[in-house]
Design an enzyme around this catalytic site. Structure first.
Site, mmCIF file in Angstrom:
data_model
loop_
_atom_site.group_PDB
_atom_site.id
_atom_site.type_symbol
_atom_site.label_atom_id
_atom_site.label_comp_id
_atom_site.label_asym_id
_atom_site.label_seq_id
_atom_site.Cartn_x
_atom_site.Cartn_y
_atom_site.Cartn_z
ATOM 1 N N MET A 207 1.011 -1.129 0.167
ATOM 2 C CA MET A 207 0.123 -0.122 -0.119
ATOM 3 C C MET A 207 0.962 1.345 0.132
ATOM 4 O O MET A 207 0.502 2.353 0.507
ATOM 5 C CB MET A 207 -0.838 -0.124 1.119
ATOM 6 N N ALA B 134 4.223 3.901 0.713
ATOM 7 C CA ALA B 134 5.047 4.616 2.141
ATOM 8 C C ALA B 134 5.988 3.709 2.450
ATOM 9 O O ALA B 134 6.060 3.083 3.477
ATOM 10 C CB ALA B 134 3.906 4.526 3.337
ATOM 11 N N HIS C 275 9.234 -3.503 3.373
ATOM 12 C CA HIS C 275 8.482 -3.546 1.851
ATOM 13 C C HIS C 275 10.103 -3.989 1.050
ATOM 14 O O HIS C 275 9.857 -4.955 0.075
ATOM 15 C CB HIS C 275 8.079 -2.273 1.392
ATOM 16 N N GLY D 2 5.030 -10.080 4.072
ATOM 17 C CA GLY D 2 5.709 -9.782 5.311
ATOM 18 C C GLY D 2 5.285 -10.616 6.402
ATOM 19 O O GLY D 2 4.066 -10.606 6.630
ATOM 20 N N GLN D 3 6.046 -11.110 7.184
ATOM 21 C CA GLN D 3 5.508 -11.757 8.400
ATOM 22 C C GLN D 3 4.866 -10.911 9.599
ATOM 23 O O GLN D 3 4.228 -11.562 10.329
ATOM 24 C CB GLN D 3 6.779 -12.746 9.164
HETATM 25 O O1 PAF Z 1 -0.093 -5.617 3.553
HETATM 26 C C1 PAF Z 1 -0.389 -4.797 2.804
HETATM 27 O O2 PAF Z 1 0.092 -3.743 2.778
HETATM 28 C C2 PAF Z 1 -1.928 -4.839 2.195
HETATM 29 O O3 PAF Z 1 -2.782 -5.564 3.069
HETATM 30 C C3 PAF Z 1 -1.947 -5.647 0.956
HETATM 31 C C4 PAF Z 1 -1.369 -7.197 0.998
HETATM 32 C C5 PAF Z 1 -1.087 -4.989 -0.253
HETATM 33 C C6 PAF Z 1 -3.442 -5.609 0.417
HETATM 34 O O4 PAF Z 1 -3.768 -4.375 0.083
#
Ligand code: PAF
Length: 280
Positions: free
Chosen positions: A30, A32, A37, A147-148
């Site tokens: 999502m 940011a 990430h 991610g865990q």
């Molecule tokens: O983990 C996230 O950032 C969100 O839940 C995802 C998997 C991108 C779905 O919108």
């Protein structure tokens, strides 16, 4: 690196990769973006030929009164970070591209989406499943990376992949922590200095729970220890502190690993964290 905003453009780009015999890795986000990430992007780069990162703040996974409008957004910075991390495609759809007017179908996470985190965020996991199922269908990845830190999301999505026969594998990467133990999260951006210090109680609570299990204590005692740490911390309101089975999020199964999970509000942020405990 290509930055694409429409489903058609992404499908065209990826059909070229497939024609060249390349494997595709998908990292749904999502935005940011932080080091957590980027660790997923690097893991995808190590295992697949073309890495697609989606950035989409999914309205379906936010409940009324949650932080959809305030969720941090940094498109320019994210694109730069992804270029540096070696992504091949960034998919940046608008809300109407993903959910055009008239859409009606959703994917239900079922019972697994209604317990623990799901009990505090009704509909959240259905929203996650719906958008991730769409991303899987759009990108057609061989591997998808999560991610865990979002442990229940991982359990829900693995279940969805199996139940709905998505032809891909879900890979789970470890939680990335700040040097003092705070799990990296886009929502940490909401915290000012003293709230950030308060937020360390989540990891402290998990460590207290682990210490109880290490000493041979039972799950209820581990939960008690976690709750005590959170209750003693200033500025922290506990949503839950539980010991669960990592796959079902029901009660732990004797002899199996135990997942300790916590959720708490610290100032304007609602934070989650977890640690997996395995007996020797
Ligand atoms: O983990 C996230 O950032 C969100 O839940 C995802 C998997 C991108 C779905 O919108």
């Amino acid at each position: 690196m290509k930055v694409l905003r429409s489903i058609d453009e992404l499908r065209k780009g990826l059909s070229g990769e497939r024609a060249a015999g390349h494997t595709i890795g998908l990292v749904p986000t999502m935005g940011a973006l932080h080091e957590g990430h980027l660790s997923l992007v690097r893991a995808a780069g190590d295992r697949t030929d073309a890495v697609v990162v989606s950035i989409f703040v999914n309205p379906l996974q936010f409940g009324p009164g949650e932080d959809y409008a305030a969720y941090p957004r940094d498109e320019e910075g994210d694109v730069k970070r992804l270029d540096d991390a070696g992504a091949s495609f960034v998919f940046l759809p608008g809300a109407d591209e993903m959910f055009p007017p008239g859409r009606s179908t959703t994917v239900s996470a079922g019972r697994l989406g209604e317990i623990v985190e799901g009990a505090h965020r009704p509909g959240h996991f259905d929203g996650v499943c719906t958008v991730v199922a769409k991303l899987f269908n759009i990108a057609g990845p061989h591997l998808a990376f999560f991610g865990q830190k979002d442990a229940q999301q991982v359990a829900v999505l693995k279940r969805m992949v199996e139940d709905l026969d998505f032809p891909l594998e879900v890979l789970v990467c470890p939680t990335v922590r700040e040097p003092d133990g705070l799990a990296m999260s886009s929502r940490n951006d909401y915290l000012h200095d003293s709230q950030r210090a308060d937020a360390l109680a989540l990891y402290r609570a998990l460590r207290a729970g682990v210490a109880v299990l290490e000493e041979g204590g039972d799950h209820a005692s581990a939960e008690g220890a976690m709750k005590a740490v959170l209750a003693a911390a200033g500025g922290v309101t506990t949503d839950y502190a539980r010991a669960v089975d990592p796959g079902s999020f029901g009660p732990p199964v004797a002899g199996n690993p135990v997942l300790l999970v916590v959720a708490a509000r610290v100032g304007p942020a609602r934070l989650i964290d977890n640690v997996l405990w395995e007996s020797e």
